[in-house]
Design an enzyme around this catalytic site. Structure first.
Site, PDB file in Angstrom:
ATOM      1  N   LYS A  13      51.818  43.254  33.875  1.00  0.00           N
ATOM      2  CA  LYS A  13      51.484  43.464  32.452  1.00  0.00           C
ATOM      3  C   LYS A  13      50.641  44.718  32.252  1.00  0.00           C
ATOM      4  O   LYS A  13      50.891  45.500  31.345  1.00  0.00           O
ATOM      5  CB  LYS A  13      50.729  42.244  31.899  1.00  0.00           C
ATOM      6  CG  LYS A  13      51.558  41.000  31.740  1.00  0.00           C
ATOM      7  CD  LYS A  13      50.820  39.930  30.956  1.00  0.00           C
ATOM      8  CE  LYS A  13      49.521  39.511  31.617  1.00  0.00           C
ATOM      9  NZ  LYS A  13      49.727  38.939  32.970  1.00  0.00           N
ATOM     10  N   ARG A  88      45.135  34.381  24.725  1.00  0.00           N
ATOM     11  CA  ARG A  88      45.292  33.705  26.012  1.00  0.00           C
ATOM     12  C   ARG A  88      45.668  32.237  25.844  1.00  0.00           C
ATOM     13  O   ARG A  88      46.048  31.576  26.800  1.00  0.00           O
ATOM     14  CB  ARG A  88      43.988  33.829  26.811  1.00  0.00           C
ATOM     15  CG  ARG A  88      44.122  33.511  28.284  1.00  0.00           C
ATOM     16  CD  ARG A  88      42.837  33.777  29.009  1.00  0.00           C
ATOM     17  NE  ARG A  88      42.537  35.197  29.106  1.00  0.00           N
ATOM     18  CZ  ARG A  88      42.983  35.997  30.061  1.00  0.00           C
ATOM     19  NH1 ARG A  88      43.761  35.523  31.012  1.00  0.00           N
ATOM     20  NH2 ARG A  88      42.654  37.269  30.084  1.00  0.00           N
ATOM     21  N   ARG A 127      48.968  41.758  48.853  1.00  0.00           N
ATOM     22  CA  ARG A 127      48.155  42.934  48.549  1.00  0.00           C
ATOM     23  C   ARG A 127      46.999  43.072  49.548  1.00  0.00           C
ATOM     24  O   ARG A 127      46.339  42.090  49.896  1.00  0.00           O
ATOM     25  CB  ARG A 127      47.626  42.803  47.116  1.00  0.00           C
ATOM     26  CG  ARG A 127      47.049  44.061  46.525  1.00  0.00           C
ATOM     27  CD  ARG A 127      47.084  44.010  45.012  1.00  0.00           C
ATOM     28  NE  ARG A 127      46.559  42.771  44.445  1.00  0.00           N
ATOM     29  CZ  ARG A 127      46.794  42.366  43.203  1.00  0.00           C
ATOM     30  NH1 ARG A 127      47.536  43.089  42.399  1.00  0.00           N
ATOM     31  NH2 ARG A 127      46.268  41.231  42.754  1.00  0.00           N
ATOM     32  N   ARG A 161      41.626  40.239  49.259  1.00  0.00           N
ATOM     33  CA  ARG A 161      40.602  39.692  48.374  1.00  0.00           C
ATOM     34  C   ARG A 161      40.789  38.182  48.235  1.00  0.00           C
ATOM     35  O   ARG A 161      41.919  37.676  48.297  1.00  0.00           O
ATOM     36  CB  ARG A 161      40.682  40.334  46.985  1.00  0.00           C
ATOM     37  CG  ARG A 161      40.449  41.819  46.956  1.00  0.00           C
ATOM     38  CD  ARG A 161      40.401  42.343  45.539  1.00  0.00           C
ATOM     39  NE  ARG A 161      41.512  41.838  44.726  1.00  0.00           N
ATOM     40  CZ  ARG A 161      41.689  42.095  43.439  1.00  0.00           C
ATOM     41  NH1 ARG A 161      40.834  42.839  42.795  1.00  0.00           N
ATOM     42  NH2 ARG A 161      42.725  41.610  42.791  1.00  0.00           N
ATOM     43  N   ARG A 172      45.867  30.098  39.886  1.00  0.00           N
ATOM     44  CA  ARG A 172      45.926  30.984  38.708  1.00  0.00           C
ATOM     45  C   ARG A 172      47.221  30.753  37.937  1.00  0.00           C
ATOM     46  O   ARG A 172      47.226  30.781  36.701  1.00  0.00           O
ATOM     47  CB  ARG A 172      45.822  32.446  39.152  1.00  0.00           C
ATOM     48  CG  ARG A 172      44.434  32.846  39.626  1.00  0.00           C
ATOM     49  CD  ARG A 172      44.444  34.192  40.320  1.00  0.00           C
ATOM     50  NE  ARG A 172      44.847  35.279  39.434  1.00  0.00           N
ATOM     51  CZ  ARG A 172      45.144  36.505  39.858  1.00  0.00           C
ATOM     52  NH1 ARG A 172      45.087  36.792  41.152  1.00  0.00           N
ATOM     53  NH2 ARG A 172      45.482  37.438  39.000  1.00  0.00           N
TER      54      ARG A 172
END
Length: 216
Positions: A13, A88, A127, A161, A172
């Site tokens: 996004k 949201r 990542r 992370r 999430r």
């Protein structure tokens, strides 16, 4: 044109918002930027948001809505804007409609960036960030370093992370499905939603998104 961009974590996004806003010559308004700007400027809303964040609590809707209202009233947003990360949830979407209605405005389009759930997990969990410079980002599958665990740019250690760990990513996604996804049905009832595949090259996704907008 007033656009809402939605999609799960890892859908791209933020990247798409930058390109779309540039192509349309409208400001890109993201929740993260709103929070950082208000906190750094020490605004009343920023101080309220910081107090919740420092306590590890969610920032209440009314604070987020207040920040969004202030930003959308700035001169550069008079001709439209692209919202990323706001609304949201349905309560925020209803508040946004009410705000715009008071100014005799409305949302013109909602772009729903669609990515298979397992692809989201793969994108985020793969990542790797350099400890020396967080701008040096690699990916275990899509952009691997020459030597595993070592930054190609500076030789620093690459790490994952906590937010990027698979179990965290799946949590999430659960939050997205529970809290944010319902706004898609909310906007579908208004005939505003177009689903855009977020798979493939960034430029191709941008082209699909631009083509999905009214009048394209």
């Amino acid at each position: 044109m007033r656009i809402v961009l939605v999609g799960p974590p890892g859908a791209g996004k933020g990247t798409q918002a930058v390109f779309l806003a540039k192509n349309l010559s409208i400001p890109h308004i993201s929740t993260g930027d709103l929070f950082r700007a208000n906190i750094s400027q020490g605004t009343e809303l920023g101080l309220r948001a910081k107090s919740y964040m420092d306590a590890g609590q969610l920032v209440p809707d009314e604070v987020t809505i207040g920040m969004a209202r202030d930003r959308m009233q700035q001169p550069d947003a008079a001709g439209g804007f692209l919202l990323d990360g706001f609304p949201r949830n349905v309560a925020q979407a209803e508040a946004l409609d009410e705000m715009l209605g008071e100014a005799h405005m409305k949302i013109d389009a909602v772009l729903d960036l669609e990515v298979p759930e397992e692809e989201v997990v793969k994108r985020i969990a793969g990542r790797r960030i350099c400890r020396n410079d967080s701008a040096h980002v690699f990916h275990a599958t899509y952009n691997p370093p020459a030597a595993e665990g070592v930054c190609d740019v500076c030789g620093g250690e690459l790490y994952q992370r906590d937010d990027d760990r698979e179990d965290t990513v799946r949590r999430r996604l659960e939050v997205y499905h529970t809290q944010t996804e319902p706004i898609i049905d909310y906007y579908k009832a208004q005939g505003l939603v177009t689903t855009v595949s977020a798979m493939g090259k960034v430029a191709d996704v941008t082209k699909r998104a631009m083509s999905a907008l009214p009048g394209s």
